[in-house]
Design an enzyme around this catalytic site. Sequence first.
Site, PDB file in Angstrom:
ATOM      1  N   ASP A 227     -14.255   2.506  -5.398  1.00 34.76           N
ATOM      2  CA  ASP A 227     -13.161   2.112  -4.507  1.00 34.76           C
ATOM      3  C   ASP A 227     -13.341   0.666  -4.049  1.00 34.76           C
ATOM      4  O   ASP A 227     -14.433   0.076  -4.178  1.00 34.76           O
ATOM      5  CB  ASP A 227     -13.127   3.056  -3.294  1.00 34.76           C
ATOM      6  N   ASN A 228     -12.279   0.103  -3.490  1.00 29.16           N
ATOM      7  CA  ASN A 228     -12.314  -1.283  -3.017  1.00 29.16           C
ATOM      8  C   ASN A 228     -11.153  -1.442  -2.034  1.00 29.16           C
ATOM      9  O   ASN A 228     -10.030  -1.643  -2.438  1.00 29.16           O
ATOM     10  CB  ASN A 228     -12.133  -2.214  -4.220  1.00 29.16           C
TER      11      ASN A 228
ATOM     12  N   CYS B 261     -10.317   2.226  -8.230  1.00 27.87           N
ATOM     13  CA  CYS B 261      -9.438   2.554  -7.115  1.00 27.87           C
ATOM     14  C   CYS B 261      -9.493   1.373  -6.160  1.00 27.87           C
ATOM     15  O   CYS B 261     -10.530   0.733  -6.033  1.00 27.87           O
ATOM     16  CB  CYS B 261      -9.961   3.831  -6.442  1.00 27.87           C
TER      17      CYS B 261
ATOM     18  N   ASP C  28     -16.291  12.693  -2.215  1.00 22.00           N
ATOM     19  CA  ASP C  28     -15.737  11.403  -1.779  1.00 22.00           C
ATOM     20  C   ASP C  28     -16.628  10.794  -0.690  1.00 22.00           C
ATOM     21  O   ASP C  28     -17.811  11.134  -0.558  1.00 22.00           O
ATOM     22  CB  ASP C  28     -14.280  11.606  -1.324  1.00 22.00           C
ATOM     23  N   ASP C  29     -16.054   9.928   0.091  1.00 17.27           N
ATOM     24  CA  ASP C  29     -16.749   9.170   1.139  1.00 17.27           C
ATOM     25  C   ASP C  29     -17.568  10.086   2.064  1.00 17.27           C
ATOM     26  O   ASP C  29     -17.233  11.250   2.239  1.00 17.27           O
ATOM     27  CB  ASP C  29     -15.666   8.437   1.951  1.00 17.27           C
TER      28      ASP C  29
ATOM     29  N   ASP D  29      -2.191   5.711  -3.249  1.00 15.53           N
ATOM     30  CA  ASP D  29      -2.574   6.679  -2.217  1.00 15.53           C
ATOM     31  C   ASP D  29      -1.382   7.547  -1.809  1.00 15.53           C
ATOM     32  O   ASP D  29      -1.545   8.501  -1.057  1.00 15.53           O
ATOM     33  CB  ASP D  29      -3.131   5.958  -0.984  1.00 15.53           C
TER      34      ASP D  29
ATOM     35  N   TRP E 129       0.848  -1.185   0.000  1.00 12.99           N
ATOM     36  CA  TRP E 129       0.000   0.000   0.000  1.00 12.99           C
ATOM     37  C   TRP E 129       0.892   1.247   0.000  1.00 12.99           C
ATOM     38  O   TRP E 129       1.887   1.292   0.713  1.00 12.99           O
ATOM     39  CB  TRP E 129      -0.915   0.002   1.246  1.00 12.99           C
TER      40      TRP E 129
END
Length: 723
Positions: free
Chosen positions: A482-483, A522, A360-361, A544, A193
Amino acid sequence: MFLKRTVVAGLVLVRQVTAHDSNAIVVDGTSFALNGQGVSYLFHVDNTTGDLINDHFGGSVTGPIPQRDPSSDQRLGDWRTPAVRIRQTPGYTVSDFQYHSFERKSGKPELTGLPSTFGDDADVSTLVIHLYDKYSDVAADLTYSIFPKYDTITRSVSITNKGKGNITVEALASMSVDFPYEDLDMISLSGDWAREAHRQRRSVEYGLQGFGSSVGYSSHLHNPFLAIVDPTTTESSGEAWGFSLIYTGSFSASVEKGSQGFTRALIGFNPDQLSWPLAPGETLTSPEVVSVYSKDGIGGVSRKLHRLYRNNLIKSKFATSDRPPLLNSWEGLGFDYNQSTIEQLAKQSADLGVTMFVLDDGWFGDKYPRTDDNAGLGDWVPNPARFPNGIAPVVENITALKAANTSTALRFGIWMEPEMVNPNSSLYREHPDWVLHAGPYPRTERRNQLVLNVALPEVQEFIIESVSNILNSANISYVKWDNNRGMHETPSPTTDHQYMLGIYKVFNNLTTQFPDVLWKGCASGGGRFDAGVMQYFPQIWTSDDTDAVERITIQLGTSLAYPPSAMGAHLSAVPNQQTGRTIPVEFRGHVAMMGGSFGLELDPAKISEEDKAALPGLIALAKKVNPLILKGDQYRLSLPEDSNWPAVLFISEDGAQAVLFYFQINPLINHSVPWVKLQGLDPKAIYTVDGNQTYAGSTLMNIGLQFPFSTNYGSKVVFFEKQ
Ligand SMILES: *[C@@H]1O[C@H](CO)[C@@H](O)[C@H](O)[C@H]1NC(C)=O
Ligand SMILES: *[C@@H]1O[C@H](CO)[C@@H](O)[C@H](O)[C@H]1NC(C)=O
Ligand SMILES: *[C@@H]1O[C@H](CO)[C@@H](O)[C@H](O)[C@H]1NC(C)=O
Ligand SMILES: *[C@@H]1O[C@H](CO)[C@@H](O)[C@H](O)[C@H]1NC(C)=O
Ligand SMILES: *[C@@H]1O[C@H](CO)[C@@H](O)[C@H](O)[C@H]1NC(C)=O
Ligand SMILES: *[C@@H]1O[C@H](CO)[C@@H](O)[C@H](O)[C@H]1NC(C)=O
Ligand SMILES: *[C@@H]1O[C@H](CO)[C@@H](O)[C@H](O)[C@H]1NC(C)=O
Ligand SMILES: *[C@@H]1O[C@H](CO)[C@@H](O)[C@H](O)[C@H]1NC(C)=O
Ligand SMILES: *[C@@H]1O[C@H](CO)[C@@H](O)[C@H](O)[C@H]1NC(C)=O
Ligand SMILES: *[C@@H]1O[C@H](CO)[C@@H](O)[C@H](O)[C@H]1NC(C)=O
């Protein structure tokens, strides 16, 4: 004694091979040749054993080839890793596939349920080899397609149970290639990551070496791409073979140098994640692998893959069309916002010249509102406390804004993570059985979330319906999908691949239903940066980690296999969130605009006045270079792992324009700086450099240009126009 040679001065005859050409596939009895402009792939059927024997994969050849040393034929009794392992009805795992027949097809048939390259009769032609194991009544079809223009051969394998009992496929590689005896290096992309796609090069040693993913998706750890190169091969010269798997699930790549020195490369399903039962009449089809050969080094392989993927893999109508500069709300607002703060951020974005605003979120969840990462995932309805009248009025207000000094309306994009669920959600309370789980074993949570079992048709329907409802509720022109976690407990050894068939069905459905939406993939950054996702989503978030120096390595590593057009790259605030480093805004902007989708990941109200003042100019520059990034050929002139001066050149396909990105990482005081030699230009043509000086292509390639900086983090963008 003199050997007399005829040299036709400077003349190189390149015969253009198209798929129409009878030369693209040549069949002579039971010898087969696939020919591209600069590649030949040859194999034949051994007339005593019926085995298929690999003869050559490399530069173009014509006519008969020399007989190989018979002791080099290993055939049956070869102990190396097999490409296929089938547990037959009685339980043994022996197979004996012999040649049965072949079929030629014009163009390229689709792979059922799986993403694959496509093309018309002029681009590609196909050869199917039918093999049969008469002892167990199992058929294997090897489908080869040749794209002569890109020196590319794709392959997939289908196994069909023609017998009366059940069998189980326990291993299936999409490709198995044998290299003749010679020393070789292998190159792969590994990381984690926020550290994706770091290039690894090692020599192929005796025994087995390889990499793969067992996390349920292609992963940050190892990308489904393998290159095999001669030890002397560089970025710009030498023989190189690239293998890219069009698949988003767990995979395995293995390279084995056998006791006698021959090297075999396999890439395909991860055998640890595959145990696929086939009842009589059933078929399992492997993902497609794309194999590319070049004599022009690793860069040559990359450029052919880029062209192929831009033109014959990505289905989106936005594959090569200019991307809107965007601003994503996450870095600025996180989970903490309401209608008016969102609209304010959108207004500030528009004032900078941004044309896509991405929420976004944090916008969803009714009973379990998503105000932090502990609740709401799975409940895809707007949070009524934040959006009392739904999302549409906010979208209307935002899309009524105009980007600074233009009549271009701001567009609206939204974040979703449809494959996931928080236990703290209505969805999980109603359907606890919809998540991946193995009987009574504990369900491992990551980031407080569980993975929906997308292998289930009801879960596929749920995702299609949830996403369609949101997209139908307002004028949304962009989705960031996203995931954020891998898979732990899967109920059966077929789940991994069934999940992939399910998610491809969902991607296909939604991208077909909403072709005007710009879809972006993503997965905690680049966890699913693969050719499978790319079939549906023309752009993918690369990492990221937005630290610009780190990003040069990540983006150039990613470009080994994937076109820069597909990379999302954003300019973020300093000090950088991941590294704490402060890099000048120009350098951050220049690195980000080397990705096809440029954007901002910051709150304009919280950055310095100097940085803010630089943004409109950088956005304008990003728009100017965008067509070259999206459609041009990329030359990695100098790599960050080798040099303090990474440099990348993009040249339009017609050669008329080019743009150079040049960076200095560390300061250099009172020392000469290197010359950057360009590549890929026409040596005889004259180029205007940044609108004033003119130089011949040969001068730019053989002498180069010098850009002195004394401080660290110097950067420059230089334009070239062919006269
Ligand atoms: C088998 O192939 C070999 C070499 O390709 C050839 O010399 C031989 O005549 C063939 N035998 C038969 C039975 O076709
Ligand atoms: C094959 O598997 C199916 C389903 O798993 C089962 O119903 C069937 O009885 C099996 N057939 C044989 C011949 O074992
Ligand atoms: C939205 O949030 C801002 C900042 O927290 C606050 O000042 C404002 O009152 C809020 N507006 C509404 C309608 O809740
Ligand atoms: C818009 O135009 C004004 C006046 O020319 C200028 O100051 C400003 O920088 C421009 N904004 C953008 C984003 O280009
Ligand atoms: C579930 O989410 C709600 C709403 O966000 C929160 O009040 C509650 O504490 C959460 N429950 C658990 C068990 O985390
Ligand atoms: C849209 O903008 C108008 C005018 O600024 C404002 O009155 C209204 O509250 C906004 N609507 C929403 C849903 O934010
Ligand atoms: C939605 O937004 C796009 C892009 O701004 C615009 O072209 C289109 O007309 C809008 N559609 C509707 C129904 O408002
Ligand atoms: C998408 O799925 C829905 C729901 O199953 C179905 O009605 C629709 O026909 C599908 N559309 C496409 C393009 O696959
Ligand atoms: C380079 O070194 C010379 C003396 O050799 C000195 O005069 C000059 O200031 C130095 N330049 C820089 C940029 O440090
Ligand atoms: C070339 O043009 C740039 C700006 O367009 C300018 O900064 C530079 O000084 C010019 N160089 C020469 C040699 O004229």
